[in-house]
Design an enzyme around this catalytic site. Structure first.
Site, PDB file in Angstrom:
ATOM      1  N   ASP A  46      33.896  19.764   1.917  1.00 16.21           N
ATOM      2  CA  ASP A  46      34.205  19.195   3.237  1.00 16.21           C
ATOM      3  C   ASP A  46      33.787  20.173   4.336  1.00 16.21           C
ATOM      4  O   ASP A  46      33.909  19.874   5.526  1.00 16.21           O
ATOM      5  CB  ASP A  46      35.677  18.761   3.357  1.00 16.21           C
ATOM      6  CG  ASP A  46      36.661  19.922   3.290  1.00 16.21           C
ATOM      7  OD1 ASP A  46      36.238  21.062   2.998  1.00 16.21           O
ATOM      8  OD2 ASP A  46      37.873  19.679   3.522  1.00 16.21           O
ATOM      9  N   SER A  47      33.251  21.345   3.927  1.00 14.46           N
ATOM     10  CA  SER A  47      32.593  22.237   4.894  1.00 14.46           C
ATOM     11  C   SER A  47      31.446  21.504   5.575  1.00 14.46           C
ATOM     12  O   SER A  47      30.949  21.957   6.615  1.00 14.46           O
ATOM     13  CB  SER A  47      32.080  23.498   4.197  1.00 14.46           C
ATOM     14  OG  SER A  47      31.355  23.174   3.023  1.00 14.46           O
ATOM     15  N   ASP A  85      34.633  17.268  -2.810  1.00  7.27           N
ATOM     16  CA  ASP A  85      35.813  17.797  -2.126  1.00  7.27           C
ATOM     17  C   ASP A  85      36.613  16.647  -1.522  1.00  7.27           C
ATOM     18  O   ASP A  85      36.032  15.732  -0.917  1.00  7.27           O
ATOM     19  CB  ASP A  85      35.317  18.707  -0.985  1.00  7.27           C
ATOM     20  CG  ASP A  85      36.235  19.884  -0.752  1.00  7.27           C
ATOM     21  OD1 ASP A  85      37.272  19.974  -1.426  1.00  7.27           O
ATOM     22  OD2 ASP A  85      35.893  20.718   0.107  1.00  7.27           O
ATOM     23  N   LYS A 115      37.709  18.156  -5.942  1.00  2.00           N
ATOM     24  CA  LYS A 115      38.428  19.399  -5.586  1.00  2.00           C
ATOM     25  C   LYS A 115      39.535  19.037  -4.606  1.00  2.00           C
ATOM     26  O   LYS A 115      39.300  18.295  -3.640  1.00  2.00           O
ATOM     27  CB  LYS A 115      37.485  20.431  -4.962  1.00  2.00           C
ATOM     28  CG  LYS A 115      38.232  21.718  -4.546  1.00  2.00           C
ATOM     29  CD  LYS A 115      37.288  22.852  -4.217  1.00  2.00           C
ATOM     30  CE  LYS A 115      36.713  22.780  -2.820  1.00  2.00           C
ATOM     31  NZ  LYS A 115      37.714  22.783  -1.726  1.00  2.00           N
ATOM     32  N   GLU A 117      42.636  20.779  -2.236  1.00  3.36           N
ATOM     33  CA  GLU A 117      43.239  22.002  -1.678  1.00  3.36           C
ATOM     34  C   GLU A 117      44.752  21.975  -1.855  1.00  3.36           C
ATOM     35  O   GLU A 117      45.386  20.939  -1.645  1.00  3.36           O
ATOM     36  CB  GLU A 117      42.902  22.127  -0.178  1.00  3.36           C
ATOM     37  CG  GLU A 117      41.455  22.510   0.060  1.00  3.36           C
ATOM     38  CD  GLU A 117      41.173  22.849   1.524  1.00  3.36           C
ATOM     39  OE1 GLU A 117      42.121  23.143   2.281  1.00  3.36           O
ATOM     40  OE2 GLU A 117      39.983  22.816   1.889  1.00  3.36           O
ATOM     41  N   GLU A 183      40.226  31.452  -2.551  1.00  2.00           N
ATOM     42  CA  GLU A 183      39.529  31.760  -1.294  1.00  2.00           C
ATOM     43  C   GLU A 183      40.340  32.748  -0.457  1.00  2.00           C
ATOM     44  O   GLU A 183      41.560  32.587  -0.284  1.00  2.00           O
ATOM     45  CB  GLU A 183      39.282  30.474  -0.478  1.00  2.00           C
ATOM     46  CG  GLU A 183      38.598  30.780   0.868  1.00  2.00           C
ATOM     47  CD  GLU A 183      37.980  29.587   1.559  1.00  2.00           C
ATOM     48  OE1 GLU A 183      37.982  28.476   0.991  1.00  2.00           O
ATOM     49  OE2 GLU A 183      37.471  29.775   2.686  1.00  2.00           O
TER      50      GLU A 183
HETATM   51  O1  KIV Z   1      34.335  22.887   1.623  1.00  2.00           O
HETATM   52  C1  KIV Z   1      33.827  23.817   0.982  1.00  2.00           C
HETATM   53  O2  KIV Z   1      32.612  24.050   1.031  1.00  2.00           O
HETATM   54  C2  KIV Z   1      34.716  24.640   0.170  1.00  2.00           C
HETATM   55  C3  KIV Z   1      34.166  25.864  -0.461  1.00  2.00           C
HETATM   56  C4  KIV Z   1      33.682  26.837   0.510  1.00  2.00           C
HETATM   57  C5  KIV Z   1      35.087  26.440  -1.461  1.00  2.00           C
HETATM   58  O3  KIV Z   1      35.846  24.298   0.023  1.00  2.00           O
END
Ligand code: KIV
Length: 266
Positions: A46-47, A85, A115, A117, A183
């Site tokens: 989600d970056s 994510d 993924k 969080e 992280e």
């Molecule tokens: O959103 C993302 O890219 C991440 C990674 C940097 C671990 O969560």
């Protein structure tokens, strides 16, 4: 030809002491390049909200946006395991929503894992999603979706906080996560967690002792100048190369150097 990477392959890598390589990708061309480079896992992070869409945080990212990115990555046919994510508020409102949204990433996006969080606070969700055979990568320590609680992107787990992070690590493993991103935590704590857990740890700003490493592709290529954390290593500086190419194109169109006959149809 390289074979497709699976969840059991990733678990075996930890058992065999092989380090796991992870990079983000959000679209078809980068997914091809990253996969050709040989990574084990592509994280559709989600970056994307920050490095692709230009937001200040990952919080505005939606399910539909993430599905769009996951589908684009999957069209590259990567051999790497594709992990989607889960954006803010896709898993926080209860187990039913979480299972439905994680299921969409697999069914509609084609991701092979998700993924999520959060640590002990999200263990019930990780357990529910894992129990319907959706592999979950957990993410603890500095969790960017918790930016407001943390008061910024600050290293977590120093001093008396270390025990809480260790508890989170055990909680997500116990809940069924197949791997966990660590992280922004001290290297010594990450080393301790990596030695204690049977699932692989994937570090980002967590020192050299994790079972694998992840970075954001725009950061390693010098494409995101907005902010560059200490843990990033820049492997290429592409922004000036792209700017020079664009400037040359603009100049050549303006002065008539492009297009020539070579680029024209008869
Ligand atoms: O959103 C993302 O890219 C991440 C990674 C940097 C671990 O969560």
């Amino acid at each position: 030809m390289k074979k497709k990477t699976t969840i059991p392959d990733i678990l075996k890598m930890k058992q065999n002491g092989q380090r796991i390589t992870v990079l983000t990708a959000y679209d078809y061309p980068f997914a091809r390049l990253v996969d050709d480079g040989g990574v084990d896992i592509i994280l559709v992070g989600d970056s994307a909200g920050v490095v692709f869409a230009g937001h200040d945080t990952t919080l505005p990212v939606t399910m539909d946006e993430m599905l769009y990115h996951v589908r684009a990555v999957k069209r590259a046919g990567p051999k790497a395991l594709v992990v989607a994510d889960m954006p803010f508020m896709s898993c926080q409102t209860g187990i039913e929503d979480a299972c439905r949204n994680c299921g969409r990433m697999i069914k509609e996006g084609g991701a092979e894992a998700v993924k999520i969080e959060g640590g002990s606070n999200m263990a019930h969700v990780i357990r529910a999603v894992s129990s319907i055979d959706i592999p979950v990568m957990a993410h603890i320590g500095l969790t960017p979706q918790s930016v407001h609680r943390m008061g910024g992107y600050k290293v977590q787990g120093r001093n008396e906080q270390a025990e809480r992070i260790m508890d989170d690590a055990y909680a997500v493993q116990h809940a069924g996560a197949f791997a966990v991103v660590l992280e922004g935590i001290p290297a010594s704590l990450a080393a301790e967690i990596s030695a204690e857990l049977s699932i692989p740890t994937i570090g980002i700003g967590a020192g050299p002792s994790c079972d694998g490493q992840v970075l954001v592709i725009h950061d390693i290529l010098g494409l995101c100048e907005k902010y560059s954390p200490k843990f990033v290593k820049r492997y290429a500086d592409l922004a000036p190369i792209i700017s020079a190419a664009v400037e040359q194109y603009v100049a050549e169109v303006r002065n008539g150097e492009f297009p020539t006959e070579e680029h024209s149809f008869s």
